[in-house]
Structures are given as structure tokens and as C-alpha cells.
Design a protein around this motif. Structure first.
Motif, mmCIF file in Angstrom:
data_model
loop_
_atom_site.group_PDB
_atom_site.id
_atom_site.type_symbol
_atom_site.label_atom_id
_atom_site.label_comp_id
_atom_site.label_asym_id
_atom_site.label_seq_id
_atom_site.Cartn_x
_atom_site.Cartn_y
_atom_site.Cartn_z
ATOM 1 N N LEU A 167 0.823 -1.206 0.000
ATOM 2 C CA LEU A 167 0.000 0.000 0.000
ATOM 3 C C LEU A 167 0.864 1.267 0.000
ATOM 4 O O LEU A 167 0.550 2.248 -0.672
ATOM 5 C CB LEU A 167 -0.936 -0.004 1.210
ATOM 6 C CG LEU A 167 -2.041 -1.065 1.199
ATOM 7 C CD1 LEU A 167 -2.791 -1.085 2.518
ATOM 8 C CD2 LEU A 167 -3.004 -0.832 0.045
ATOM 9 N N LEU A 168 1.958 1.233 0.747
ATOM 10 C CA LEU A 168 2.868 2.382 0.747
ATOM 11 C C LEU A 168 3.470 2.585 -0.635
ATOM 12 O O LEU A 168 3.623 3.722 -1.104
ATOM 13 C CB LEU A 168 3.986 2.184 1.777
ATOM 14 C CG LEU A 168 3.595 2.228 3.253
ATOM 15 C CD1 LEU A 168 4.843 2.080 4.125
ATOM 16 C CD2 LEU A 168 2.863 3.513 3.602
ATOM 17 N N ALA A 169 3.813 1.481 -1.314
ATOM 18 C CA ALA A 169 4.371 1.565 -2.658
ATOM 19 C C ALA A 169 3.360 2.123 -3.653
ATOM 20 O O ALA A 169 3.744 2.746 -4.657
ATOM 21 C CB ALA A 169 4.849 0.186 -3.113
ATOM 22 N N LEU A 170 2.087 1.920 -3.364
ATOM 23 C CA LEU A 170 1.016 2.444 -4.225
ATOM 24 C C LEU A 170 0.606 3.856 -3.810
ATOM 25 O O LEU A 170 -0.419 4.367 -4.271
ATOM 26 C CB LEU A 170 -0.198 1.508 -4.168
ATOM 27 C CG LEU A 170 0.018 0.102 -4.741
ATOM 28 C CD1 LEU A 170 -1.210 -0.766 -4.493
ATOM 29 C CD2 LEU A 170 0.334 0.168 -6.231
ATOM 30 N N ASN A 171 1.411 4.460 -2.926
ATOM 31 C CA ASN A 171 1.191 5.845 -2.472
ATOM 32 C C ASN A 171 -0.090 6.038 -1.672
ATOM 33 O O ASN A 171 -0.664 7.135 -1.660
ATOM 34 C CB ASN A 171 1.206 6.815 -3.670
ATOM 35 C CG ASN A 171 2.559 6.863 -4.354
ATOM 36 O OD1 ASN A 171 3.600 6.896 -3.687
ATOM 37 N ND2 ASN A 171 2.560 6.851 -5.678
ATOM 38 N N VAL A 172 -0.538 4.971 -1.008
ATOM 39 C CA VAL A 172 -1.658 5.113 -0.079
ATOM 40 C C VAL A 172 -1.139 5.840 1.158
ATOM 41 O O VAL A 172 -0.027 5.575 1.629
ATOM 42 C CB VAL A 172 -2.222 3.732 0.307
ATOM 43 C CG1 VAL A 172 -3.306 3.867 1.370
ATOM 44 C CG2 VAL A 172 -2.760 3.029 -0.926
ATOM 45 N N GLU A 173 -1.929 6.762 1.690
ATOM 46 C CA GLU A 173 -1.510 7.520 2.858
ATOM 47 C C GLU A 173 -1.198 6.572 4.013
ATOM 48 O O GLU A 173 -1.899 5.583 4.243
ATOM 49 C CB GLU A 173 -2.617 8.496 3.269
ATOM 50 C CG GLU A 173 -2.179 9.479 4.349
ATOM 51 C CD GLU A 173 -3.229 10.529 4.628
ATOM 52 O OE1 GLU A 173 -3.183 11.127 5.729
ATOM 53 O OE2 GLU A 173 -4.114 10.756 3.767
ATOM 54 N N VAL A 175 -1.489 6.515 7.259
ATOM 55 C CA VAL A 175 -2.513 6.195 8.262
ATOM 56 C C VAL A 175 -3.488 5.156 7.728
ATOM 57 O O VAL A 175 -3.838 4.189 8.417
ATOM 58 C CB VAL A 175 -3.272 7.463 8.699
ATOM 59 C CG1 VAL A 175 -4.449 7.098 9.593
ATOM 60 C CG2 VAL A 175 -2.340 8.432 9.410
ATOM 61 N N PHE A 176 -3.927 5.332 6.487
ATOM 62 C CA PHE A 176 -4.872 4.375 5.894
ATOM 63 C C PHE A 176 -4.207 3.030 5.659
ATOM 64 O O PHE A 176 -4.838 1.976 5.846
ATOM 65 C CB PHE A 176 -5.425 4.925 4.589
ATOM 66 C CG PHE A 176 -6.304 6.134 4.757
ATOM 67 C CD1 PHE A 176 -7.485 6.063 5.470
ATOM 68 C CD2 PHE A 176 -5.945 7.354 4.208
ATOM 69 C CE1 PHE A 176 -8.302 7.166 5.649
ATOM 70 C CE2 PHE A 176 -6.743 8.475 4.371
ATOM 71 C CZ PHE A 176 -7.925 8.386 5.095
ATOM 72 N N ALA A 177 -2.933 3.034 5.277
ATOM 73 C CA ALA A 177 -2.205 1.776 5.071
ATOM 74 C C ALA A 177 -2.120 0.998 6.376
ATOM 75 O O ALA A 177 -2.274 -0.235 6.390
ATOM 76 C CB ALA A 177 -0.808 2.066 4.525
ATOM 77 N N LYS A 178 -1.896 1.697 7.480
ATOM 78 C CA LYS A 178 -1.842 1.042 8.790
ATOM 79 C C LYS A 178 -3.188 0.426 9.156
ATOM 80 O O LYS A 178 -3.254 -0.725 9.600
ATOM 81 C CB LYS A 178 -1.425 2.051 9.861
ATOM 82 C CG LYS A 178 0.006 2.545 9.735
ATOM 83 C CD LYS A 178 0.273 3.718 10.663
ATOM 84 C CE LYS A 178 1.650 4.310 10.421
ATOM 85 N NZ LYS A 178 1.877 5.547 11.201
ATOM 86 N N VAL A 179 -4.244 1.204 8.965
ATOM 87 C CA VAL A 179 -5.590 0.716 9.293
ATOM 88 C C VAL A 179 -5.938 -0.499 8.439
ATOM 89 O O VAL A 179 -6.462 -1.505 8.950
ATOM 90 C CB VAL A 179 -6.637 1.827 9.094
ATOM 91 C CG1 VAL A 179 -8.047 1.258 9.244
ATOM 92 C CG2 VAL A 179 -6.410 2.963 10.082
ATOM 93 N N PHE A 180 -5.656 -0.440 7.136
ATOM 94 C CA PHE A 180 -5.963 -1.558 6.240
ATOM 95 C C PHE A 180 -5.194 -2.812 6.646
ATOM 96 O O PHE A 180 -5.755 -3.914 6.666
ATOM 97 C CB PHE A 180 -5.621 -1.191 4.785
ATOM 98 C CG PHE A 180 -6.563 -0.189 4.179
ATOM 99 C CD1 PHE A 180 -7.908 -0.169 4.512
ATOM 100 C CD2 PHE A 180 -6.100 0.741 3.257
ATOM 101 C CE1 PHE A 180 -8.774 0.756 3.959
ATOM 102 C CE2 PHE A 180 -6.958 1.665 2.690
ATOM 103 C CZ PHE A 180 -8.300 1.673 3.045
ATOM 104 N N ALA A 181 -3.901 -2.657 6.975
ATOM 105 C CA ALA A 181 -3.081 -3.816 7.317
ATOM 106 C C ALA A 181 -3.551 -4.456 8.625
ATOM 107 O O ALA A 181 -3.652 -5.685 8.726
ATOM 108 C CB ALA A 181 -1.612 -3.402 7.422
#
Length: 204
Positions: A167-173, A175-181
Motif C-alpha cells: 500500500l505504501l508503494a502504491l502511495n496510499v496515505e 494512516v490508511f495503510a496502517k488501518v488496512f493492514a
């Protein structure tokens, strides 16, 4: 806009979840109150302690921040006080254990990033942080730890960590990447237990 440290929030939530998980596990084994507190404590700080020792971050986190110990103590006491209201300890234990797994896996990932480690090592640290409190808990209670059984446990941490970096590599913010994971790890644990999915066993 309110500024907050997401790592601190994740650590507090994970500590609460694993403290409740450890408390309920100990109560199922009919330990006395002191024994319950010890199990709650090791469940909550076991993984983080192993992680910090591996990366040389000493004194370990709970020795530097007494708030962690206070959270564990208060949470365990509240859980013990309301034990008669908790009729389905098994499902409650499972839910809080799964929540703690997600929160602490993410905490380990963030700690690895803070120390400049590459993503693969961060995932290893995340898995250790998420799983080893439960390993120590189960060992003290004379049970085979979940991580060594066929049930998908450490695998959920690894996949959640991979998802976070994807998600970080896809430029997801962030905070949202943490919540999704975290949500992914929690949801995966529920799905695999509900449908009895597991990794294959080796038979000799």
C-alpha cells in the motif's frame, strides 16, 4: 487538525487487547489473581521485549514507559472484575487475541522502519512483536503455542506486513495503510478460524 502519534495509539490499543487476551486465558486455566496478572503482563510485553532486544533498543520499551505497565494492570483488573459477565470466554479471548496480533504486528513494522531496516526485516520484527507474547503465554500455561500449530497465525502477520508495504508503494496515505493492514490481519484470523483453514502439516 489534531496531531497524534499513531504508533502510541497502536501500542496502547495492542497492549489493552493482549492484556485482556492474557487475562482470559489465565482465568480459563483457573490461575489465582497474581498468576492472571503475570500472564496478562507477559502476553502484552513478551513480543515487544524480544523485538527490542534483537535490535538493541534497551532498556526495552516497558522499562522506559511505566504507562505500559499501568495499562496492563488496570486492563487485567477490569477484566477480572467483569469475569462473571463474560460468559463466552473462548470467543472473547479469540477476538482480543486477533486484535492484539494486528496492532502489535504493525507496531513491530513501525519500529523496524524507525531503525532504518529494510521491509523484509520489518516484517520479521512485526511477526515477532505480534506472536511472541502469545508464545511465552502458552509456554507458561503448558500449551503448544499457536504459532507452532497448523492454525494460520504468524502467516497472518507476514501477509499483513506485505500488504502494508504494498500500500505504501502504491502511495496510499500511511494512516490508511496502517488501518488496512491491521484490519486485514484481524479479518484473516477470523476467516481462517471460522472456515477451519490451515497450513498443511508434516507427518513422519
Amino acid at each position: 487538525m489534531v496531531n497524534f502519534n499513531t504508533s502510541e495509539v497502536i501500542e496502547i490499543l495492542g497492549t489493552i487487547a493482549f492484556s485482556i487476551s492474557g487475562t482470559f486465558t489465565a482465568m480459563q486455566r483457573r490461575l489465582d489473581p497474581f498468576g492472571v496478572l503475570i500472564i496478562a503482563f507477559v502476553t502484552s510485553i513478551g513480543g515487544g521485549t524480544v523485538r527490542d532486544l534483537l535490535i538493541g533498543d534497551t532498556p526495552v520499551a516497558w522499562m522506559r514507559d511505566t504507562q505500559i505497565c499501568a495499562i496492563i494492570l488496570v486492563t487485567a483488573l477490569i477484566a477480572m472484575f467483569f469475569k462473571t459477565q463474560v460468559k463466552k470466554l473462548r470467543i472473547t479471548l479469540f477476538l482480543f487475541d486477533s486484535l492484539g496480533l494486528g496492532f502489535f504486528t504493525m507496531l513491530g513494522l513501525l519500529k523496524g522502519l524507525a531503525f532504518g531496516l529494510n521491509p523484509s526485516m520489518c516484517i520479521v520484527l512485526g511477526t515477532i512483536t505480534g506472536c511472541f507474547g502469545g508464545v511465552i503465554r502458552d509456554t507458561l500455561l503448558n500449551r503448544i503455542p499457536l504459532i507452532f500449530r497448523k492454525e494460520i497465525y504468524a502467516t497472518a502477520c507476514i501477509l499483513g506486513g506485505m500488504l502494508y508495504f504494498l500500500l505504501l508503494a502504491l502511495n496510499v496515505e500511511s494512516v490508511f495503510a496502517k488501518v488496512f493492514a491491521i484490519t486485514f490481519i484481524f479479518a484473516l484470523r477470523i476467516v481462517v478460524v471460522k472456515y477451519k483453514l490451515s497450513l498443511p502439516k508434516f507427518n513422519f
